[in-house]
Design an enzyme around this catalytic site. Structure first.
Site, short mmCIF file in Angstrom:
data_model
loop_
_atom_site.label_atom_id
_atom_site.label_comp_id
_atom_site.label_asym_id
_atom_site.label_seq_id
_atom_site.Cartn_x
_atom_site.Cartn_y
_atom_site.Cartn_z
N GLY A 41 -69.64 32.67 60.95
CA GLY A 41 -69.47 32.58 62.66
C GLY A 41 -68.69 33.75 63.42
O GLY A 41 -69.04 33.96 64.60
N ASP A 100 -60.78 24.42 65.15
CA ASP A 100 -61.08 23.05 65.50
C ASP A 100 -60.08 22.03 65.31
O ASP A 100 -58.84 21.87 65.74
CB ASP A 100 -62.44 22.68 65.25
P1 XMP Z 1 -61.70 23.24 61.61
O1 XMP Z 1 -62.21 21.93 62.00
O2 XMP Z 1 -61.79 23.39 60.00
O3 XMP Z 1 -63.31 23.94 61.85
O4 XMP Z 1 -60.99 23.87 62.30
C1 XMP Z 1 -63.25 25.16 61.95
C2 XMP Z 1 -64.69 25.45 61.46
O5 XMP Z 1 -65.91 24.43 61.82
C3 XMP Z 1 -66.91 24.82 62.52
N1 XMP Z 1 -67.20 24.27 63.93
C4 XMP Z 1 -67.86 24.47 64.79
N2 XMP Z 1 -68.98 25.65 64.37
N3 XMP Z 1 -69.71 25.07 66.75
C5 XMP Z 1 -69.85 25.51 65.79
O6 XMP Z 1 -70.87 26.48 65.50
C6 XMP Z 1 -68.66 24.27 66.99
O7 XMP Z 1 -68.31 23.74 68.16
C7 XMP Z 1 -67.75 23.97 66.10
N4 XMP Z 1 -66.65 23.36 65.77
C8 XMP Z 1 -66.24 23.80 64.45
C9 XMP Z 1 -66.60 26.38 62.28
O8 XMP Z 1 -67.58 26.75 61.38
C10 XMP Z 1 -65.43 26.71 62.18
O9 XMP Z 1 -65.28 27.65 61.18
#
Ligand code: XMP
Ligand code: MG
Length: 177
Positions: A41, A100
């Protein structure tokens, strides 16, 4: 393409990435920077950001595996791929598309700190602070966004949407049951 609603335009992204680069240039000066990009990403973000940096830059890539491919982050992370060899005494920026729950970056920070860098700071394009499960604040952040699943500018839903030039909220009707 999926039904979506634009949240951040291409112009807004370009301007904000320039501002982030200014902050990094100011903070790191002439120091060589080791930038670790979280696949897949953050690739577009990295390509745009590092070309605005004035210091010498090394690039590295890591990819993590998380269980599940839907729109919700899961809690189990493991290192799937890494080009990182040596970070001893280096100044490191960990570059991620979106923060996130914080579980992914928390895992990667611990992993990279074992390599004994001189410093390590987190730079994220997007921050969804309402979803945080781990106490983690990014040192550099592009935009704070509401709790919506977003695509574009590197971010995907089931591998599509990465090449959009803007960031958009995915229409909830597109989520697979
Ligand atoms: P965490 O929850 O570990 O998440 O902080 C980070 C990873 O989750 C994916 N992620 C998303 N990917 N749209 C996306 O395309 C979103 O809204 C989204 N929210 C979380 C992302 O891969 C990130 O590395
Ligand atoms: Mg993804």
């Amino acid at each position: 393409m999926y039904k979506h609603k634009v949240l951040i335009t291409e112009d807004q992204i370009i301007r904000r990435v320039e501002e982030l680069a200014l902050e990094l240039n100011k903070q790191y000066g002439e120091k060589t920077l080791d930038v670790v990009c979280v696949l897949k990403g953050a690739t577009i973000f990295m390509a745009d950001l590092i070309r605005k940096l004035n210091m010498p830059v090394r690039t590295h890539f890591v990819q993590v595996s998380t269980y599940g491919t839907g729109s919700e982050s899961s809690g189990t992370v493991s290192l799937h791929f890494s080009t990182v060899a040596d970070l001893l005494d280096r100044d490191v920026i960990l570059l991620e598309d979106i923060l996130d729950t914080g579980i992914t970056l928390d895992y990667l920070l611990k992993h990279l700190k074992e390599k004994k860098p001189r410093s390590i700071q987190v730079c994220v394009l997007l921050d969804k602070p309402t979803k945080r499960k781990v106490n983690l604040q990014p040192h550099f952040r592009g935009f704070e966004i509401p709790d919506e699943f977003v695509i574009g500018y590197g971010l995907d839903y089931q591998e599509l949407g990465r090449n959009l030039r803007f960031i958009a909220a995915l229409d909830p009707s597109e989520y697979k049951p």
